[in-house]
Structure formats: structure tokens, C-alpha cells
Scaffold this motif. Structure first.
Motif, PDB file in Angstrom:
ATOM      1  N   ARG A  22     -15.345  -3.093   4.080  1.00 56.44           N
ATOM      2  CA  ARG A  22     -15.046  -3.926   2.996  1.00 56.44           C
ATOM      3  C   ARG A  22     -14.116  -2.971   1.948  1.00 56.44           C
ATOM      4  NH1 ARG A  22     -18.032  -8.328   2.216  1.00 56.44           N
ATOM      5  NH2 ARG A  22     -20.167  -8.572   3.413  1.00 56.44           N
ATOM      6  N   ILE A  23     -13.321  -3.804   1.235  1.00 49.98           N
ATOM      7  CA  ILE A  23     -12.329  -3.070   0.214  1.00 49.98           C
ATOM      8  C   ILE A  23     -13.158  -2.308  -0.762  1.00 49.98           C
ATOM      9  CG2 ILE A  23     -10.599  -3.457  -1.551  1.00 49.98           C
ATOM     10  CD1 ILE A  23      -9.382  -5.579  -0.105  1.00 49.98           C
ATOM     11  N   TYR A  24     -14.272  -2.783  -1.444  1.00 47.66           N
ATOM     12  CA  TYR A  24     -14.953  -1.988  -2.128  1.00 47.66           C
ATOM     13  C   TYR A  24     -15.496  -0.761  -1.919  1.00 47.66           C
ATOM     14  CZ  TYR A  24     -18.650  -1.114  -5.627  1.00 47.66           C
ATOM     15  OH  TYR A  24     -19.283  -0.407  -6.653  1.00 47.66           O
ATOM     16  N   ASP A  25     -15.845  -0.600  -0.451  1.00 44.42           N
ATOM     17  CA  ASP A  25     -16.303   0.610   0.246  1.00 44.42           C
ATOM     18  C   ASP A  25     -15.372   1.727   0.373  1.00 44.42           C
ATOM     19  OD1 ASP A  25     -18.509  -0.824   0.774  1.00 44.42           O
ATOM     20  OD2 ASP A  25     -17.869  -1.188   2.853  1.00 44.42           O
ATOM     21  N   THR A  26     -13.970   1.387   0.002  1.00 44.57           N
ATOM     22  CA  THR A  26     -13.097   2.497  -0.064  1.00 44.57           C
ATOM     23  C   THR A  26     -12.851   3.309  -1.444  1.00 44.57           C
ATOM     24  OG1 THR A  26     -11.449   1.244  -1.162  1.00 44.57           O
ATOM     25  CG2 THR A  26     -11.391   1.017   1.110  1.00 44.57           C
ATOM     26  N   ARG A  27     -13.930   3.035  -2.338  1.00 48.23           N
ATOM     27  CA  ARG A  27     -13.996   4.017  -3.290  1.00 48.23           C
ATOM     28  C   ARG A  27     -14.529   5.532  -3.060  1.00 48.23           C
ATOM     29  NH1 ARG A  27     -18.803   1.320  -2.693  1.00 48.23           N
ATOM     30  NH2 ARG A  27     -20.705   2.023  -3.396  1.00 48.23           N
ATOM     31  N   ILE A  28     -15.373   5.441  -1.996  1.00 52.56           N
ATOM     32  CA  ILE A  28     -15.785   7.005  -1.306  1.00 52.56           C
ATOM     33  C   ILE A  28     -14.448   7.822  -1.065  1.00 52.56           C
ATOM     34  CG2 ILE A  28     -17.816   5.746  -0.696  1.00 52.56           C
ATOM     35  CD1 ILE A  28     -16.978   6.286   2.101  1.00 52.56           C
ATOM     36  N   ILE A  29     -13.390   7.204  -0.939  1.00 52.85           N
ATOM     37  CA  ILE A  29     -12.395   8.134  -0.445  1.00 52.85           C
ATOM     38  C   ILE A  29     -11.806   8.741  -1.539  1.00 52.85           C
ATOM     39  CG2 ILE A  29     -10.075   8.155   0.597  1.00 52.85           C
ATOM     40  CD1 ILE A  29     -12.589   7.771   2.597  1.00 52.85           C
ATOM     41  N   GLN A  30     -11.878   8.193  -2.818  1.00 48.32           N
ATOM     42  CA  GLN A  30     -11.402   8.695  -4.209  1.00 48.32           C
ATOM     43  C   GLN A  30     -11.879  10.024  -4.330  1.00 48.32           C
ATOM     44  OE1 GLN A  30     -12.607   5.788  -7.035  1.00 48.32           O
ATOM     45  NE2 GLN A  30     -10.677   4.590  -6.365  1.00 48.32           N
ATOM     46  N   TYR A  31     -13.011  10.399  -3.941  1.00 47.07           N
ATOM     47  CA  TYR A  31     -13.235  11.895  -4.215  1.00 47.07           C
ATOM     48  C   TYR A  31     -13.101  12.863  -2.901  1.00 47.07           C
ATOM     49  CZ  TYR A  31     -17.657  10.455  -2.122  1.00 47.07           C
ATOM     50  OH  TYR A  31     -18.644   9.870  -1.517  1.00 47.07           O
ATOM     51  N   ASN A  32     -12.579  12.313  -1.830  1.00 48.89           N
ATOM     52  CA  ASN A  32     -12.223  12.706  -0.597  1.00 48.89           C
ATOM     53  C   ASN A  32     -10.745  13.395  -0.567  1.00 48.89           C
ATOM     54  OD1 ASN A  32     -12.001  13.466   2.329  1.00 48.89           O
ATOM     55  ND2 ASN A  32     -13.736  12.264   2.645  1.00 48.89           N
ATOM     56  N   GLY A  33     -10.555  14.500  -1.306  1.00 49.49           N
ATOM     57  CA  GLY A  33      -9.340  15.162  -1.318  1.00 49.49           C
ATOM     58  C   GLY A  33      -8.645  15.616   0.079  1.00 49.49           C
ATOM     59  N   CYS A  34      -9.329  15.816   1.001  1.00 56.88           N
ATOM     60  CA  CYS A  34      -8.640  16.116   2.266  1.00 56.88           C
ATOM     61  C   CYS A  34      -8.128  15.069   2.899  1.00 56.88           C
ATOM     62  CB  CYS A  34      -9.693  16.765   3.158  1.00 56.88           C
ATOM     63  SG  CYS A  34      -8.855  17.126   4.886  1.00 56.88           S
ATOM     64  N   PHE A  35      -8.737  13.910   2.706  1.00 56.44           N
ATOM     65  CA  PHE A  35      -8.546  12.583   3.340  1.00 56.44           C
ATOM     66  C   PHE A  35      -7.181  12.047   2.661  1.00 56.44           C
ATOM     67  CE2 PHE A  35      -8.430   7.975   4.132  1.00 56.44           C
ATOM     68  CZ  PHE A  35      -9.045   7.886   5.543  1.00 56.44           C
ATOM     69  N   GLN A  36      -7.012  12.300   1.258  1.00 59.54           N
ATOM     70  CA  GLN A  36      -5.883  11.869   0.797  1.00 59.54           C
ATOM     71  C   GLN A  36      -4.580  12.805   1.191  1.00 59.54           C
ATOM     72  OE1 GLN A  36      -6.753  12.028  -3.506  1.00 59.54           O
ATOM     73  NE2 GLN A  36      -8.856  10.979  -3.257  1.00 59.54           N
ATOM     74  N   GLU A  37      -4.638  13.916   1.122  1.00 56.81           N
ATOM     75  CA  GLU A  37      -3.735  14.823   1.568  1.00 56.81           C
ATOM     76  C   GLU A  37      -3.208  14.518   2.890  1.00 56.81           C
ATOM     77  OE1 GLU A  37      -3.304  18.676   0.800  1.00 56.81           O
ATOM     78  OE2 GLU A  37      -5.093  18.856  -0.646  1.00 56.81           O
ATOM     79  N   LEU A  38      -3.966  14.038   3.979  1.00 56.76           N
ATOM     80  CA  LEU A  38      -3.517  13.753   5.251  1.00 56.76           C
ATOM     81  C   LEU A  38      -2.504  12.592   5.149  1.00 56.76           C
ATOM     82  CD1 LEU A  38      -6.859  14.348   7.309  1.00 56.76           C
ATOM     83  CD2 LEU A  38      -4.713  15.688   7.326  1.00 56.76           C
ATOM     84  N   LEU A  39      -2.918  11.740   4.075  1.00 54.88           N
ATOM     85  CA  LEU A  39      -2.138  10.462   3.925  1.00 54.88           C
ATOM     86  C   LEU A  39      -0.816  10.670   3.143  1.00 54.88           C
ATOM     87  CD1 LEU A  39      -4.948   7.506   3.011  1.00 54.88           C
ATOM     88  CD2 LEU A  39      -3.639   7.948   4.949  1.00 54.88           C
ATOM     89  N   GLY A  40      -0.851  11.655   2.476  1.00 53.37           N
ATOM     90  CA  GLY A  40       0.398  12.192   1.766  1.00 53.37           C
ATOM     91  C   GLY A  40       0.208  11.572   0.286  1.00 53.37           C
ATOM     92  N   LEU A  41      -1.010  11.205  -0.094  1.00 50.70           N
ATOM     93  CA  LEU A  41      -1.316  10.570  -1.625  1.00 50.70           C
ATOM     94  C   LEU A  41      -1.795  11.735  -2.695  1.00 50.70           C
ATOM     95  CD1 LEU A  41      -2.883   7.180  -0.357  1.00 50.70           C
ATOM     96  CD2 LEU A  41      -0.542   7.435  -0.976  1.00 50.70           C
ATOM     97  N   LYS A  42      -1.208  11.541  -3.656  1.00 49.52           N
ATOM     98  CA  LYS A  42      -2.105  12.465  -4.611  1.00 49.52           C
ATOM     99  C   LYS A  42      -3.177  11.955  -5.177  1.00 49.52           C
ATOM    100  CE  LYS A  42       2.375  14.117  -6.416  1.00 49.52           C
ATOM    101  NZ  LYS A  42       3.142  14.107  -7.821  1.00 49.52           N
ATOM    102  N   GLU A  43      -3.430  10.710  -5.283  1.00 51.84           N
ATOM    103  CA  GLU A  43      -4.617  10.221  -5.583  1.00 51.84           C
ATOM    104  C   GLU A  43      -4.697   8.623  -4.813  1.00 51.84           C
ATOM    105  OE1 GLU A  43      -6.886   7.968  -9.442  1.00 51.84           O
ATOM    106  OE2 GLU A  43      -4.743   9.182  -9.599  1.00 51.84           O
ATOM    107  N   PHE A  44      -6.001   8.549  -4.293  1.00 52.90           N
ATOM    108  CA  PHE A  44      -6.170   7.232  -3.464  1.00 52.90           C
ATOM    109  C   PHE A  44      -6.415   6.221  -4.265  1.00 52.90           C
ATOM    110  CE2 PHE A  44      -8.711   4.503  -0.552  1.00 52.90           C
ATOM    111  CZ  PHE A  44      -8.066   4.439   0.665  1.00 52.90           C
ATOM    112  N   PRO A  45      -5.864   4.885  -3.878  1.00 56.29           N
ATOM    113  CA  PRO A  45      -5.821   3.825  -4.675  1.00 56.29           C
ATOM    114  C   PRO A  45      -7.066   3.458  -4.863  1.00 56.29           C
ATOM    115  CG  PRO A  45      -4.841   3.392  -2.501  1.00 56.29           C
ATOM    116  CD  PRO A  45      -5.027   4.607  -2.709  1.00 56.29           C
ATOM    117  N   LYS A  46      -7.697   2.499  -6.058  1.00 55.51           N
ATOM    118  CA  LYS A  46      -8.612   1.940  -6.180  1.00 55.51           C
ATOM    119  C   LYS A  46      -8.818   0.574  -5.286  1.00 55.51           C
ATOM    120  CE  LYS A  46      -9.021   3.970 -10.972  1.00 55.51           C
ATOM    121  NZ  LYS A  46      -8.778   3.679 -12.501  1.00 55.51           N
ATOM    122  N   PRO A  47     -10.554   0.172  -5.319  1.00 57.33           N
ATOM    123  CA  PRO A  47     -10.482  -0.897  -4.527  1.00 57.33           C
ATOM    124  C   PRO A  47      -9.659  -2.041  -5.305  1.00 57.33           C
ATOM    125  CG  PRO A  47     -12.490   0.387  -4.795  1.00 57.33           C
ATOM    126  CD  PRO A  47     -11.432   0.849  -5.709  1.00 57.33           C
TER     127      PRO A  47
END
Length: 438
Positions: free
Chosen positions: A71-96
């Protein structure tokens, strides 16, 4: 007996950790496809955001689907996953809420652009790693119950799992050799399977490369309709479609002379018949088998039964013997597993918004993600992994603890020392690096 650590100092300060270290394999594969560049060049985005480009939001949704966020709401756990964000090239992962609003604001033209990108990638991948001169299309429909009475396009229809609940009733076409999706439509829940079948086939036909000359169709009884079948006769497209067991057909199959073709008492026969409203006679194939002694096996069968046999009837224009028509149709059973994979491993069963267009975009995005994973397995993993379900890839490859370290001007992804699939990991990296996609 060893004692566990008793004194621990806790701190929340490391921004380079992830439990999806293996997702770097999938991310590198998408870079090899130039997924981001193709989405930018072939979709006319009619709006811009000061924070995120639409393509970044699309990529975020694709990666989180693969990682297992249903679910889109589940993506909130990526907001504190800095490594995952860097792999995507994002400074901050978008909120649900950002992802959901992005879906709801996508225009029809942008939606068509996403489908166009999917078609373009399919053409690039089709002959990799081996070329083919034929296509088999497996057509099917499924029911997606929704939880809410104000969701656009969701209506009460055939819904065996949740009777009386509104739903969507999409049509999906898979390619029988590769199991890639070829096209799909999201429809209201009260739509009959045959409703939209002609449009689905017309969309499939437009996407067939000109050099492919052998086209065949397999479909269940939901597509047993003269409006769908007779045009196939006119254009000389081969097909085998399960026939509905009307009273007239039931009477005919009881009086045929059957020939045994397989151990266990399997028998086959054929007859010609012109159903009501059809323009001419058609060839029908009947396969029957004795009822099993096991009650458990008996309950699993959904074929028409009469006396001591179960019957399976097809209408076809294939120039094959009755038993070979059955052998041709039998692999279509994989279609049910593909749809189950879309519902269980991908978020097909989770409807994200109240907007039909937004849900339609999400539907096509799921089909694209499904194919990306399919292509990744086919081109980057050893052959024995080609049939692996996505949850297996997550468990053995993608869900891998890791730490991203920046040292000496280099990026290093530190992975567990005793990881059992190290050889597979390096093999996959090597295959991705050597991929040649024109």
C-alpha cells in the motif's frame, strides 16, 4: 552456554543503513534499461513540482512495489532509509500523501504516456535473450473487491470472494512463452468478461511486431462470445476458447464416440455446431476424464460433470487433433498463477484512491513493474531462477541488510559476511553490466 549482550547504548544517527541492500541489483537493471530517461522523453508531463519530478515519483512507486510495500501508506518506512533514498537519487523520499496526490492528478495524456513507455520497453526486450517468431496470447479477467462505496467505476457484479461488494473487473493479456503482460484494461465490476474483449484484442494486435506471423489465442469461457470469436475467424487468427456448457452442447457431448489418448482413461472427441446467433458452424473439441476417487481432488475440479466423467469443451479453428488442442490449451493454467502473483506479490488487489483514472494509472504501473521483474529474472538471473516468485527474490536477494559507506571518493555497499547467495549476487551484477539493450 553463551550469554547475550546485556549493556547496549542506543543512538538514532546513522543515515546509511537499509534492509533492502539487494535492491541495488534491480536499480542497476533499471538504469541499464534507461527507465528514467525513457519515462522523461516519451511522456509529456503537464506539470512540474518544485520538490520532485513526476518520473522520480513513478520510480519511487515502482521500487517500493518491488520491495514489498503493498500500500502507498506502507512507503513511510522508506523515509528513514537513507541508503534506499541514495540509490534512487533522492534527497528525501516522498511522503505517502505526496504519492497519492500525484496519482490523483495524473492526466489522461500522462497515463497514455506511461503505457507508451511500457510498450517501447517491451519491444526492446522482446528478442532478449532469444528471438521468437510466434506469439501465444492468454486472455483472462479477475475480480478486485474494493472497500468503499464511493470509488469511481467500482460496481457490484460477479464477485465470488466478496458477494455484494463493489469491485473492479480488469482484463489482462499475457504472452504465453514469456509470461509478460501484453496489455490490460481496468473495468467496472459489473462488466462481463466478453465485454471489452474485442477492444483488448485490438490493442494487443496493434503491438504485434510485423515480422511475427504465427499468432494464437487461448481464453477461458468468459470469452466464449461470437462477437469476439467470429472476427478471429475472419482475420485467420488461431484460437482455442473454452466453450460454455449450454444445454445443446451438453446433449451433444453425451452422445459422441470418444477415443482414449492418455493413461487414466482420458478420452477425446469432436463435433461441429452452430450456436445461437453465430453465423456458421464451428469445430468443438471435447476432452473427458473419469471422476477421481479422491474427494479432495474432486472438489478441486470445476469442469462440467456427467455420470462418471468430467468434461472440458473448446471451440477452436486450430488444425490439430482433439488431444493436441487440449495439450496446446493446458499451459494456459499458468495464467491463474500469474494473476495470483499480481495480487499477492504485487499490489494489484489494493485500490489506492477514489479516482478511476488514478486507479487505472496504478493498474498500468503494476503491470509495468511486473514486467520489469520478469525481464530482470529472464536476463539477469540463472535459468533456474526464471520461475521464481517475487517474494522469493525479496527473501533471497532484495531484502539484504546493508550499509552505504563513502570513503576515498568511492561508494561501498557493505553486505553481510555470511550471506549464502554471494555467488548469485556477483553473477547477477556481471550479467547486468554486460547487457546490451538497443
Amino acid at each position: 552456554m553463551g550469554k547475550g549482550i546485556r549493556k547496549i547504548i542506543f543512538s538514532f544517527e546513522d543515515s546509511t543503513l537499509t534492509h533492502f541492500g539487494g535492491m541495488t541489483l534491480f536499480q542497476r537493471f533499471c538504469r541499464k534499461l534507461d527507465l528514467k530517461g525513457i519515462l522523461q522523453r516519451h511522456t509529456r508531463w503537464q506539470r512540474r513540482s518544485a520538490v520532485y519530478h513526476p518520473v522520480e515519483l513513478l520510480q519511487s512507486m515502482i521500487y517500493t512495489m518491488v520491495a514489498g510495500m503493498g500500500r502507498i501508506y506502507d512507503t513511510r518506512i522508506i523515509q528513514y532509509n537513507g541508503c534506499f533514498q541514495e540509490l534512487l537519487g533522492l534527497k528525501e523520499f516522498p511522503k505517502p500523501s505526496t504519492l497519492r496526490e500525484f496519482l490523483k492528478r495524473i492526466t489522461l495524456a500522462e497515463s497514455q504516456g506511461i503505457i507508451r513507455v511500457h510498450d517501447l520497453l517491451r519491444r526492446k526486450i522482446w528478442n532478449l535473450p532469444h528471438s521468437s517468431s510466434s506469439l501465444i496470447f492468454d486472455l483472462d479477467s479477475t475480480v478486485l473487491p474494493v472497500f468503499g462505496w464511493r470509488i469511481e467505476g467500482a460496481k457490484v457484479g460477479y464477485n465470488p470472494a466478496k458477494p455484494g461488494r463493489p469491485s473492479y473487473h480488469p482484463l489482462i493479456c499475457f504472452e504465453g512463452h514469456t509470461r509478460d503482460t501484453w496489455c490490460g484494461f481496468l473495468r467496472s465490476g459489473d462488466a462481463h468478461s466478453a465485454s471489452g474483449a474485442q477492444a483488448l484484442w485490438a490493442d494487443c494486435r496493434k503491438k504485434i511486431p510485423k515480422y511475427l506471423y504465427r499468432i494464437r489465442i487461448r481464453a477461458n469461457s468468459g470469452f466464449f462470445d461470437h462477437k469476439f470469436i467470429e472476427p478471429l475467424d475472419e482475420e485467420k487468427t488461431a484460437y482455442a476458447v473454452v466453450a460454455k456448457m449450454t444445454q445443446s452442447i451438453q446433449e451433444r457431448v453425451q452422445n459422441l464416440r470418444y477415443r482414449t489418448f492418455r493413461k487414466g482413461g482420458w478420452q477425446a472427441a469432436q463435433f461441429t455446431y452452430q450456436p445461437h446467433n453465430w453465423k456458421r458452424l464451428h469445430r468443438f473439441i471435447v476432452v473427458r476424464r473419469p471422476k477421481p476417487k479422491s474427494q479432495e481432488e474432486d472438489n478441486q475440479l470445476t469442469l462440467w460433470e456427467f455420470k462418471d466423467y468430467f468434461y472440458h469443451t473448446f471451440v477452436t479453428n486450430l488444425l490439430l487433433s482433439p488431444e493436441n488442442v487440449w495439450h496446446f490449451y493446458k499451459p494456459r493454467a499458468r495464467c491463474e498463477l500469474d494473476i495470483r502473483e499480481l495480487k499477492e506479490s504485487f499490489p494489484l488487489g489494493n485500490i489506492p484512491t477514489n479516482s478511476f483514472l488514478a486507479n487505472q494509472v496504478n493498474f498500468h504501473l503494476i503491470l509495468l513493474t511486473y514486467d520489469l521483474v520478469n525481464w530482470f529474472k529472464r536476463m539477469c538471473l540463472p535459468q533456474e531462477w526464471n520461475s521464481a516468485a517475487l517474494h522469493t527474490l525479496r527473501r533471497d536477494l532484495f531484502a539484504l541488510p546493508a550499509r552505504l559507506v563513502h570513503a576515498g571518493g568511492k561508494n561501498q555497499l557493505k553486505l553481510p559476511q555470511r550471506y549464502p547467495h554471494q555467488k548469485l549476487f556477483y553473477q547477477t551484477l556481471s550479467r547486468i553490466e554486460h547487457l546490451k539493450i538497443i
